[in-house]
Enzyme design. Structure first.
Site, PDB file in Angstrom:
ATOM      1  N   CYS A  16      -9.205 -41.816  -3.296  1.00 35.78           N
ATOM      2  CA  CYS A  16      -9.972 -42.762  -2.256  1.00 35.78           C
ATOM      3  C   CYS A  16     -10.779 -43.547  -3.267  1.00 35.78           C
ATOM      4  CB  CYS A  16     -10.983 -41.817  -1.554  1.00 35.78           C
ATOM      5  SG  CYS A  16     -12.156 -42.655  -0.569  1.00 35.78           S
ATOM      6  N   THR A  17     -10.822 -44.880  -3.143  1.00 37.70           N
ATOM      7  CA  THR A  17     -11.238 -45.746  -3.993  1.00 37.70           C
ATOM      8  C   THR A  17     -12.644 -45.688  -4.032  1.00 37.70           C
ATOM      9  OG1 THR A  17     -11.383 -47.442  -2.031  1.00 37.70           O
ATOM     10  CG2 THR A  17      -9.452 -47.504  -3.641  1.00 37.70           C
ATOM     11  N   HIS A  18     -13.590 -44.694  -3.366  1.00 35.89           N
ATOM     12  CA  HIS A  18     -15.070 -44.459  -3.245  1.00 35.89           C
ATOM     13  C   HIS A  18     -15.187 -43.543  -4.712  1.00 35.89           C
ATOM     14  CE1 HIS A  18     -15.232 -46.061   0.692  1.00 35.89           C
ATOM     15  NE2 HIS A  18     -16.622 -46.236   0.598  1.00 35.89           N
ATOM     16  N   CYS A  22      -8.052 -49.761  -0.433  1.00 38.96           N
ATOM     17  CA  CYS A  22      -8.242 -48.180   0.356  1.00 38.96           C
ATOM     18  C   CYS A  22      -6.832 -47.381   0.443  1.00 38.96           C
ATOM     19  CB  CYS A  22      -8.674 -48.808   1.643  1.00 38.96           C
ATOM     20  SG  CYS A  22      -8.962 -47.346   2.721  1.00 38.96           S
ATOM     21  N   ASN A  23      -7.017 -46.173  -0.156  1.00 42.71           N
ATOM     22  CA  ASN A  23      -5.650 -45.353   0.067  1.00 42.71           C
ATOM     23  C   ASN A  23      -5.670 -44.994   1.428  1.00 42.71           C
ATOM     24  OD1 ASN A  23      -5.069 -43.820  -2.799  1.00 42.71           O
ATOM     25  ND2 ASN A  23      -7.268 -44.876  -2.729  1.00 42.71           N
ATOM     26  N   THR A  24      -6.498 -44.677   2.407  1.00 40.36           N
ATOM     27  CA  THR A  24      -6.416 -44.313   3.670  1.00 40.36           C
ATOM     28  C   THR A  24      -5.475 -45.607   4.478  1.00 40.36           C
ATOM     29  OG1 THR A  24      -8.385 -43.265   3.504  1.00 40.36           O
ATOM     30  CG2 THR A  24      -7.364 -43.342   5.963  1.00 40.36           C
ATOM     31  N   ASP A  38     -11.639 -53.047   2.186  1.00 41.37           N
ATOM     32  CA  ASP A  38     -11.747 -51.430   2.127  1.00 41.37           C
ATOM     33  C   ASP A  38     -12.656 -51.268   3.441  1.00 41.37           C
ATOM     34  OD1 ASP A  38     -11.871 -48.707   1.479  1.00 41.37           O
ATOM     35  OD2 ASP A  38     -13.806 -48.969   0.559  1.00 41.37           O
ATOM     36  N   SER A  39     -12.709 -49.850   3.781  1.00 38.75           N
ATOM     37  CA  SER A  39     -13.771 -49.625   4.793  1.00 38.75           C
ATOM     38  C   SER A  39     -15.354 -49.762   4.658  1.00 38.75           C
ATOM     39  CB  SER A  39     -13.497 -47.989   5.358  1.00 38.75           C
ATOM     40  OG  SER A  39     -13.651 -47.322   4.093  1.00 38.75           O
ATOM     41  N   TYR A  46     -12.928 -44.498   7.605  1.00 40.96           N
ATOM     42  CA  TYR A  46     -11.346 -44.447   8.032  1.00 40.96           C
ATOM     43  C   TYR A  46     -11.082 -43.013   7.785  1.00 40.96           C
ATOM     44  CZ  TYR A  46     -10.817 -49.467   8.082  1.00 40.96           C
ATOM     45  OH  TYR A  46     -10.755 -50.872   8.276  1.00 40.96           O
ATOM     46  N   GLY A  47     -11.546 -42.207   6.663  1.00 41.10           N
ATOM     47  CA  GLY A  47     -10.889 -40.921   6.637  1.00 41.10           C
ATOM     48  C   GLY A  47     -10.772 -39.962   7.601  1.00 41.10           C
TER      49      GLY A  47
END
Ligand code: DGL
Length: 264
Positions: A188-190, A74-76, A10-11, A42-43
């Site tokens: 978003c995984t966050h 990470c979705n982005t 992920d970022s 990243y977003g």
């Protein structure tokens, strides 16, 4: 015994929500967790930036850590670069994409919110998921970089202001039909890391869904028949942009089984 890890990427710390679900299903899974903190966030980046950075970095990480499988948590990165990563690497790659299908199964009002990063919510990938799995629903989208920052701050042990969560949710609930939203996709995984805060800030009770349990099942499926170490092994957290300074974050990483921290 097969000591090859599963590599989560992920970022930032968002992918821990995916790692947590995978660990619950596969407790003996050795894990390497990579936060591309040098590229964070990243977003707010362009498709070109993500598309150039992620496949190249994952290629280097695959050589260094020799994983049996990579999870882009990470979705982005997934909605932009999953196909490029898969064609560049010779190992299974699991992506994280907005759980619109799950939301459509649950929604009674047929009004669904998709909360992601700005980059994710504008992807044609999301149009496609909405058309395939939620064609009878209003699918309202909102992108928020602030919610990513709030999740990072929470994991550093900082207090976060409830008003900021409410303001972010307004971006969905104030859209036409928004007052009827009964299900929100944490795209978003966050965001599952601040789900309690979101729940508390919502104007009425809402169900939050995300893809982490589905990803855990997918990892189990793709590794079926493979051996795992006999006892859980300490996992490794890797940061591309300098070591984490917050003791609270280091303690959280340890709770996720990531007892060692390395920088690249
Ligand atoms: N966690 C990431 C996602 O799932 C993105 C956060 C960011 O770097 O903006 O989209």
């Amino acid at each position: 015994m097969d000591a090859r890890p599963v590599l989560f990427f992920d970022s930032g710390v968002g992918g821990l929500s995916v790692l947590g679900a995978a660990r619950a299903l596969l407790p003996a899974m050795p894990a390497v967790y990579v936060a591309d903190s040098a590229g964070f966030p990243y977003g707010t980046k362009s498709e070109q930036e993500i598309g150039a950075r992620v496949p190249a970095l994952l290629g280097r990480l695959a050589e260094r850590y020799r994983p049996r499988l990579i999870v882009i948590a990470c979705n982005t990165a997934s909605t932009i670069a999953l196909a490029a990563v898969r064609s560049a690497l010779d190992l299974p790659v699991v992506g994280t994409v907005p759980a619109i299908k799950v939301a459509a199964l649950h929604s009674a009002t047929r009004v669904i919110g998709v909360l992601g990063t700005d980059a994710t919510v504008r992807q044609p990938y999301v149009d496609d998921l909405a058309a395939r799995f939620a064609s009878d629903c209003h699918v309202l989208r909102h992108g928020s970089a602030d919610l990513v920052s709030l999740a990072e701050a929470k994991l550093r042990g900082e207090a976060t202001d409830p008003a900021r969560y409410a303001a972010i949710l307004d971006g969905l609930f104030r859209q036409p039909e928004g007052a009827r939203i009964d299900t929100i996709v944490n795209a978003c995984t966050h965001f599952p890391l601040v789900e309690r805060e979101l729940q508390a800030a919502a104007p009425h009770p809402v169900r939050f869904v995300d893809g982490s349990d589905g990803i855990a099942r997918r990892i189990a499926f793709l590794t079926r028949g493979q051996l795992w170490p006999d006892a859980p092994r300490p996992g490794l957290a890797v940061f591309t942009g300098g070591a984490p300074q917050s003791p609270s974050l280091v303690a959280t990483l340890a709770r996720y089984g990531l007892g060692t921290v390395e920088t690249l």
